[in-house]
Design a protein around this motif. Structure first.
Motif, PDB file in Angstrom:
ATOM      1  N   SER A   1      67.771 110.134 -52.599  1.00  0.00           N
ATOM      2  CA  SER A   1      66.593 110.361 -51.776  1.00  0.00           C
ATOM      3  C   SER A   1      66.777 109.748 -50.392  1.00  0.00           C
ATOM      4  O   SER A   1      67.244 108.612 -50.260  1.00  0.00           O
TER       5      SER A   1
ATOM      6  N   LEU B   1      64.580 108.588 -48.734  1.00  0.00           N
ATOM      7  CA  LEU B   1      63.630 107.480 -48.687  1.00  0.00           C
ATOM      8  C   LEU B   1      64.073 106.329 -49.593  1.00  0.00           C
ATOM      9  O   LEU B   1      63.305 105.413 -49.855  1.00  0.00           O
TER      10      LEU B   1
ATOM     11  N   GLN C   1      56.714 107.699 -47.239  1.00  0.00           N
ATOM     12  CA  GLN C   1      56.588 108.509 -46.024  1.00  0.00           C
ATOM     13  C   GLN C   1      55.599 107.895 -45.046  1.00  0.00           C
ATOM     14  O   GLN C   1      55.817 107.909 -43.825  1.00  0.00           O
ATOM     15  N   GLN C   2      54.506 107.347 -45.552  1.00  0.00           N
ATOM     16  CA  GLN C   2      53.509 106.744 -44.656  1.00  0.00           C
ATOM     17  C   GLN C   2      54.081 105.499 -43.958  1.00  0.00           C
ATOM     18  O   GLN C   2      53.883 105.307 -42.754  1.00  0.00           O
TER      19      GLN C   2
ATOM     20  N   ASN D   1      48.493 109.315 -38.046  1.00  0.00           N
ATOM     21  CA  ASN D   1      49.715 109.101 -37.275  1.00  0.00           C
ATOM     22  C   ASN D   1      49.412 108.786 -35.814  1.00  0.00           C
ATOM     23  O   ASN D   1      50.072 107.961 -35.196  1.00  0.00           O
TER      24      ASN D   1
ATOM     25  N   GLU E   1      56.698 108.642 -53.157  1.00  0.00           N
ATOM     26  CA  GLU E   1      57.172 109.365 -51.979  1.00  0.00           C
ATOM     27  C   GLU E   1      56.093 109.418 -50.901  1.00  0.00           C
ATOM     28  O   GLU E   1      56.394 109.328 -49.704  1.00  0.00           O
ATOM     29  N   TYR E   2      54.849 109.537 -51.312  1.00  0.00           N
ATOM     30  CA  TYR E   2      53.749 109.517 -50.341  1.00  0.00           C
ATOM     31  C   TYR E   2      53.720 108.189 -49.602  1.00  0.00           C
ATOM     32  O   TYR E   2      53.650 108.142 -48.364  1.00  0.00           O
TER      33      TYR E   2
ATOM     34  N   ARG F   1      58.837 117.372 -54.934  1.00  0.00           N
ATOM     35  CA  ARG F   1      58.668 117.246 -53.495  1.00  0.00           C
ATOM     36  C   ARG F   1      57.944 118.467 -52.937  1.00  0.00           C
ATOM     37  O   ARG F   1      57.089 118.359 -52.059  1.00  0.00           O
TER      38      ARG F   1
ATOM     39  N   LYS G   1      57.191 104.919 -43.362  1.00  0.00           N
ATOM     40  CA  LYS G   1      58.216 105.382 -42.423  1.00  0.00           C
ATOM     41  C   LYS G   1      57.578 105.923 -41.148  1.00  0.00           C
ATOM     42  O   LYS G   1      58.045 105.636 -40.028  1.00  0.00           O
ATOM     43  N   LYS G   2      56.504 106.687 -41.270  1.00  0.00           N
ATOM     44  CA  LYS G   2      55.821 107.235 -40.093  1.00  0.00           C
ATOM     45  C   LYS G   2      55.244 106.126 -39.219  1.00  0.00           C
ATOM     46  O   LYS G   2      55.149 106.279 -37.995  1.00  0.00           O
TER      47      LYS G   2
ATOM     48  N   PHE H   1      54.492 118.198 -50.824  1.00  0.00           N
ATOM     49  CA  PHE H   1      54.269 118.650 -49.456  1.00  0.00           C
ATOM     50  C   PHE H   1      53.211 119.760 -49.394  1.00  0.00           C
ATOM     51  O   PHE H   1      52.434 119.821 -48.445  1.00  0.00           O
TER      52      PHE H   1
END
Length: 550
Positions: A92, A94, A74-75, A26, A70-71, A7, A77-78, A11
């Motif tokens: 996690s 996520l 996250q996208q 975003n 994870e990428y 992670r 989720k955003k 990041f």
């Protein structure tokens, strides 16, 4: 490497290389929904990130997998999409965006010999053999040989090569493709266009249903659509498979290929002419032929187990939340190959970072529309693992553990996008299969384009991507694929090679028009009470009708 370190690396990469692009991404997610158009800068940046060396070729069960899933989570989720797995995976945050896919890695020992009568054949050079059984050693000990023609049992075509023959425990030799290709007669099966009965995967499945111990598919380049080198490279190294509660014992014990020259030697030793029998096998009344010899082989395997992941996210429908329209693309590629000259990264920019980026962009557009006027049905976005090693992630999803297949309206699957200029057509894979083709025609005409049938139907591409796992369970599907159709150099120089890299010179015109087309189809189905049907009689149609009647 520990998950926390992965992670941290993730990041650092995102913050250092793509902060500005992701900020724009975003902001676009919350732009005026009335004017949602394809944001090619976001698409390009997502392809660039996913196909970067930092993601190590997105190989399943590697550090590259962890960065990729994870990428993507996250996208989603955003963008405001929810994770679609009600049971969180691991610790996690996520976790609800992931579906665990248990995978076994099986490496067959290549020192094996296939002995038939007085003949001895070398692995890789003359034949290949592998298994999906979780078994360290499988043996053929004087296994009777039977030639069963094309090895097809297809009631809708009045064809059964296994009629009046018992192959339990035996080794069967089968021809690749189907009689339609061999005759080029559209009245036999579907002529030049391969049916699923022509795929080697079907040959193994049907032989397992018949109780055979082993299958040897005869390789010939034209009906197989690829040379022996592809068979050798695809079957002599590591292979991956799902694992069921019975350790895969319901599957065929030994899955093999046999070179043409070796086949002719075997038939000659038995006093038979292979070419003559191959011609006889083109008749629906063909009778299997027992050979005089028996097969002997010891297949040893090194087996290990691990967990990979699909990525799943959803936009929840307002009226019928338990009915799902699916949009999918596989996230994986071939990872990194370490050689004496250094590491070679197979970034898979077109195949399939482009399709994965496409699902993110479709999600962004549809989420914005959903906020203005909620959709009636839910939309599920799924990025499959291990497509390149046998449609494994989609096979796991098709089991219905997350969503029952009877609740899946249809699937739109992307496996490589046209990253070059716009074209006046869209490719359709398969013809006369399901009503999803009608949705494709309508949306294409609305763009003032035309539907162009697959120019290479003999290759059976409809049966070779993730949507097919769902189709086998009865879910109607569309495949969107542009692997070399607009770029003549792609197949020869980039497909499944290290050269499949992101290029800033891509216009992405084709990506733009195809995403708009898919958004149209998905949105139409999401606000419809229609359940697209299969047109052609097939196992897919039978499975669907049985599923929906439950």
């Amino acid at each position: 490497m520990p998950r926390s370190s992965l992670r941290h690396q993730f990041f650092n990469y995102i913050n250092g290389c793509a902060f500005a692009a992701l900020s724009m991404f975003n902001l676009m997610a919350f732009a005026d929904p009335k004017n949602q158009t394809v944001d090619l800068s976001s698409v390009a940046q997502n392809i660039k990130i996913l196909a970067s060396d930092a993601f190590e070729g997105r190989g399943p069960l590697t550090q590259g997998e962890q960065l990729t899933i994870e990428y993507l989570a996250q996208q989603y989720k955003k963008l405001g999409l929810k994770g679609a797995n009600p049971n969180s995976v691991g610790s996690s945050p996520l976790g609800q965006y992931f579906q665990a896919v248990p995978i076994a890695r099986i490496i067959p020992d290549q020192n094996m010999k296939l002995v038939i009568g007085d003949l001895s054949f070398t692995s890789g050079k003359d034949f290949t053999a592998r298994t999906e059984h979780i078994n360290n050693q499988i043996t053929l000990n004087d296994s009777s040989l039977v030639f069963v023609g094309y090895g097809i049992n297809a009631p809708e075509y009045q064809w059964n090569d296994y009629a009046d023959i018992d192959v339990i425990g035996k080794t069967v030799i089968v021809l690749v493709n189907d009689p339609g290709f061999a005759t080029q007669n559209p009245e036999i099966f579907t002529g030049n266009a391969m049916t699923y009965y022509g795929r080697w995967t079907y040959k193994y499945e049907e032989a397992a249903r018949q109780g055979a111990k082993a299958v040897l598919v005869v390789h010939e380049t034209a009906p197989a659509a690829y040379p022996w080198s592809v068979v050798e490279s695809s079957n002599t190294g590591s292979k991956y498979t799902l694992v069921d509660s019975q350790q895969n014992t319901s599957k065929l014990p030994i899955m093999g290929w046999l070179k043409l020259a070796a086949t002719e030697q075997i038939f000659k030793q038995s006093g038979l002419n292979y070419q003559e029998l191959k011609q006889r096998a083109l008749q629906a009344d063909f009778k299997p032929v027992r050979l005089k010899q028996s097969a002997n082989l010891t297949l040893k395997n090194i087996i290990s187990h691990a967990i990979s992941h699909n990525v799943i996210a959803k936009i929840e429908g307002n009226t019928y939340p338990n009915e799902y329209v699916l949009a999918g693309a596989h996230w994986d590629h071939f990872g990194t190959n370490k050689t004496s000259k250094g590491s070679i990264v197979y970034n898979g920019a077109v195949d399939n970072a482009s399709g994965t980026a496409g699902t993110l962009e479709i999600a962004r557009i549809l989420m914005a529309k959903h906020k203005i006027k909620p959709f009636e049905r839910s939309i599920l976005f799924i990025n499959f693992t291990a497509e390149e090693t046998g449609l494994i992630g989609s096979e796991q999803f098709s089991k219905g553990d997350i969503i029952p297949t009877k609740n899946m309206v249809a699937l739109v699957n992307i496996d490589g996008m046209n990253v070059l200029d716009k074209v006046d057509y869209i490719l359709q894979y398969g013809d006369g299969l399901s009503e999803m083709e009608d949705y494709l025609v309508r949306a294409t005409l609305a763009q003032q384009r035309r539907v162009k049938l697959d120019p290479r139907p003999q290759n059976g591409l409809f049966f070779r991507s993730d949507h097919f796992s769902l189709a086998k369970q009865g879910v109607p599907s569309l495949l969107f694929m542009s692997l070399g159709d607009t770029d003549p150099e792609y197949i020869a120089n980039k497909y499944h090679k290290a050269e499949d890299d992101f290029s800033p010179t891509w216009s992405l015109g084709g990506v733009e028009q195809d995403i708009e087309l898919m958004v149209d189809i998905i949105q139409t189905l999401t606000n419809s009470r229609d359940w697209p049907k299969w047109k052609m009689d097939s196992d897919f149609k039978t499975s669907r009708e049985a599923d929906l009647s439950k």
